[in-house]
Enzyme design. Sequence first.
Site, PDB file in Angstrom:
ATOM      1  N   ASP A 275     -53.683  -3.461 -22.070  1.00 15.58           N
ATOM      2  CA  ASP A 275     -54.478  -4.110 -23.109  1.00 15.58           C
ATOM      3  C   ASP A 275     -54.849  -3.149 -24.247  1.00 15.58           C
ATOM      4  OD1 ASP A 275     -55.346  -6.584 -23.933  1.00 15.58           O
ATOM      5  OD2 ASP A 275     -57.324  -6.414 -23.015  1.00 15.58           O
TER       6      ASP A 275
ATOM      7  N   GLU B 159     -62.604 -10.565 -25.220  1.00 16.85           N
ATOM      8  CA  GLU B 159     -63.277  -9.356 -25.682  1.00 16.85           C
ATOM      9  C   GLU B 159     -62.529  -8.673 -26.826  1.00 16.85           C
ATOM     10  OE1 GLU B 159     -61.094  -9.339 -23.379  1.00 16.85           O
ATOM     11  OE2 GLU B 159     -59.880  -7.602 -23.954  1.00 16.85           O
TER      12      GLU B 159
ATOM     13  N   LYS C 167     -61.212 -11.876 -14.404  1.00 14.75           N
ATOM     14  CA  LYS C 167     -59.855 -12.397 -14.282  1.00 14.75           C
ATOM     15  C   LYS C 167     -59.484 -12.548 -12.812  1.00 14.75           C
ATOM     16  CE  LYS C 167     -57.810 -10.395 -18.474  1.00 14.75           C
ATOM     17  NZ  LYS C 167     -57.475 -11.677 -19.126  1.00 14.75           N
TER      18      LYS C 167
ATOM     19  N   ARG D 136     -61.273  -9.793 -29.612  1.00 13.25           N
ATOM     20  CA  ARG D 136     -61.791 -10.177 -30.931  1.00 13.25           C
ATOM     21  C   ARG D 136     -63.171  -9.570 -31.173  1.00 13.25           C
ATOM     22  NH1 ARG D 136     -61.142 -16.376 -29.142  1.00 13.25           N
ATOM     23  NH2 ARG D 136     -59.550 -15.377 -27.869  1.00 13.25           N
TER      24      ARG D 136
ATOM     25  N   ASP E  77     -64.171 -12.589 -21.356  1.00 15.79           N
ATOM     26  CA  ASP E  77     -62.759 -12.184 -21.330  1.00 15.79           C
ATOM     27  C   ASP E  77     -62.106 -12.295 -22.715  1.00 15.79           C
ATOM     28  OD1 ASP E  77     -60.444 -11.246 -20.264  1.00 15.79           O
ATOM     29  OD2 ASP E  77     -59.889 -13.103 -19.234  1.00 15.79           O
TER      30      ASP E  77
ATOM     31  N   LYS F 289     -56.116  -2.843 -31.075  1.00 16.51           N
ATOM     32  CA  LYS F 289     -57.012  -3.149 -29.946  1.00 16.51           C
ATOM     33  C   LYS F 289     -56.822  -2.096 -28.857  1.00 16.51           C
ATOM     34  CE  LYS F 289     -57.747  -6.596 -26.270  1.00 16.51           C
ATOM     35  NZ  LYS F 289     -57.419  -7.945 -25.739  1.00 16.51           N
TER      36      LYS F 289
ATOM     37  N   ASP G 190     -58.762  -4.326 -19.035  1.00  8.81           N
ATOM     38  CA  ASP G 190     -59.444  -5.604 -19.261  1.00  8.81           C
ATOM     39  C   ASP G 190     -59.523  -6.386 -17.956  1.00  8.81           C
ATOM     40  OD1 ASP G 190     -60.503  -7.969 -20.126  1.00  8.81           O
ATOM     41  OD2 ASP G 190     -58.721  -8.619 -21.261  1.00  8.81           O
TER      42      ASP G 190
HETATM   43  N1  BES Z   1     -56.044  -9.159 -22.977  1.00  2.44           N
HETATM   44  C1  BES Z   1     -56.183 -10.561 -22.813  1.00  2.44           C
HETATM   45  C2  BES Z   1     -54.965 -11.332 -23.314  1.00  2.44           C
HETATM   46  C3  BES Z   1     -53.756 -11.241 -22.438  1.00  2.44           C
HETATM   47  C4  BES Z   1     -53.654 -12.007 -21.294  1.00  2.44           C
HETATM   48  C5  BES Z   1     -52.701 -10.448 -22.810  1.00  2.44           C
HETATM   49  C6  BES Z   1     -52.515 -11.925 -20.517  1.00  2.44           C
HETATM   50  C7  BES Z   1     -51.567 -10.384 -22.036  1.00  2.44           C
HETATM   51  C8  BES Z   1     -51.467 -11.114 -20.879  1.00  2.44           C
HETATM   52  C9  BES Z   1     -57.401 -11.064 -23.582  1.00  2.44           C
HETATM   53  O1  BES Z   1     -58.466 -10.187 -23.651  1.00  2.44           O
HETATM   54  C10 BES Z   1     -57.873 -12.283 -22.880  1.00  2.44           C
HETATM   55  O2  BES Z   1     -58.322 -12.163 -21.773  1.00  2.44           O
HETATM   56  N2  BES Z   1     -57.765 -13.428 -23.530  1.00  2.44           N
HETATM   57  C11 BES Z   1     -58.151 -14.658 -22.952  1.00  2.44           C
HETATM   58  C12 BES Z   1     -58.883 -15.444 -24.001  1.00  2.44           C
HETATM   59  C13 BES Z   1     -59.571 -16.670 -23.483  1.00  2.44           C
HETATM   60  C14 BES Z   1     -60.716 -16.276 -22.590  1.00  2.44           C
HETATM   61  C15 BES Z   1     -60.074 -17.483 -24.654  1.00  2.44           C
HETATM   62  C16 BES Z   1     -56.888 -15.379 -22.497  1.00  2.44           C
HETATM   63  O3  BES Z   1     -55.871 -15.296 -23.184  1.00  2.44           O
HETATM   64  O4  BES Z   1     -56.930 -15.985 -21.432  1.00  2.44           O
HETATM   65 ZN    ZN Z   2     -58.012  -8.202 -23.508  1.00  2.00          ZN
HETATM   66 MN    MN Z   3     -59.737 -10.366 -21.965  1.00  2.00          MN
END
Ligand code: BES
Ligand code: ZN
Ligand code: MN
Length: 502
Positions: A297, A358, A286, A360, A356, A274, A279
């Site tokens: 990220d 994103e 966020k 996947r 968010d 990835k 992000d």
């Molecule tokens: N890059 C983030 C995941 C992440 C969050 C990694 C905090 C490390 C620390 C990912 O893109 C994301 O935002 N995931 C969301 C998914 C949700 C919207 C279903 C998450 O984990 O909140």
């Molecule tokens: Zn992310």
């Molecule tokens: Mn995200």
Amino acid sequence: MEFSTQTTASLHQVKTAALAVGVFAEGILSPAADIIDHASNGALREALKTEFKAKPNTHIVLRNLPGVTAVRVILIGLGKQDTYNAAAHAGAELVFANYCVDASLVEGVSALASIDCNQSTLRARARAAAMAAGRATYQYNLTLGKQDRAAPPKLKKIAIWCTRAHAADAQSGLREGQAIANGMHLTRMLGDLPPNICTPTYLGQTAKKLAKEFKTLKAEVLERKEIEALKMDSFLSVARGSYEPPVFIVLKHTPPGAKPAAKNRKAPIVLVGKGITFDAGGISLKPAANMDEMKYDMCGAASVLGSLRAIAELELDREVIALIPACENLPSGRANKPGDVVTSMSGQTIEILNTDAEGRLVLCDALTYAERFKPAAVIDIATLTGACIVALGHVNSGLFSKDDTLAEHLLQAGRDTNDTAWRMPIEDAYQEQLRSNFADIANIGGPPAGAVTAACFLSRFTGSYPWAHLDIAGTAWRSGKDKGASGRPVPLLVQYLISQTS
Ligand code: BES
Ligand code: ZN
Ligand code: MN
């Protein structure tokens, strides 16, 4: 750095600025410590009686011991003997390497790897010694002012003490550890670089630079037009909100001397990383606190590049292909938005319910692209979910796979390198949460088991090959005062790839 073995039985006569020997709690000396103790008329036992408790992650320095040639003997605490293991050994090597760097030494000799421990080989311990030296000598400097820059580490040489019969094993381990350490340096640097420098374009340039440096590597960096032609509309929907152009990186390692048409050549292993270089969450923005950490990220991509650097240095005898979808995830008037339905490269439609989620969306198209290589296995590596941090913290990466053999190989590689993963469930029962009224699949599955439903989403694009997913959200970097990229899971990945050669 240069690594070598030291095989003399007369350890007390080794000429070095610093000699590391291990001692256990309750005053038990390792064989190397015993040699030094005898040569110095019991200086070590004396120290253990008085000031040194030999707790893990502690050390004391003994200078100018009578009968000992080394300028300094560093006593390294190993904790209790009955619980001593490979992870404790790796920690002890790191104490020594950090000491050498802090004391501005140019070289040192470690006798720590010679201590047997459960479920570990000398080769693995030699690897850990080289990795520790690599970890201790990493420095981030690029954007620091002159006054804040640490002086470059002077440490250039580490030798490990072992018997002559074991020297070849130790050499193999050191060579692997050095390649892993170099790969981790690259991975950490890419992660630590600010997101206005480490852009998708920068990742592409890094891949090209690696291909210039290593003759087994070939890089292709696809730009927007070519990505459009591949119909990666899910990936492109994430890139839409940003001015930074997306890239899709293909970096191939072909073993030296491999004949392209050779019949008995094993199918390649594909690594997918990835590469979200920042992000912000997109329209599903966020919160502001710690948002800077979303520069990390792209650590999946960075670990894939670091791993390819390592296997190229090792001239690994297995074809490996890295795929990196790289872009930013930002809000804008052109950004994708909740409710949008996009068609992935696979033809499956996706309802974007949260912009968010994103990772996947970019990975699914890379996973479809991977089919063309008829791979023996595909492993994707991603800072995918905050939920994985809730589940596993910062100790283990989350491993998801329906293939028990592949999963076990990856878990073992993690154990062998102190870069552990923990297997998580990925049954079809969770797929229900991804149902959409308006598309084949939704991109979020609600709050329960967020790391699992993210993996389930990816699994829909992996029907044609054995596949595993590593969620490294909790392990790719450290927060707080010592904020910085960790270089994980380069050790796990490289060790896995080594284990898959003939
Ligand atoms: N890059 C983030 C995941 C992440 C969050 C990694 C905090 C490390 C620390 C990912 O893109 C994301 O935002 N995931 C969301 C998914 C949700 C919207 C279903 C998450 O984990 O909140
Ligand atoms: Zn992310
Ligand atoms: Mn995200």
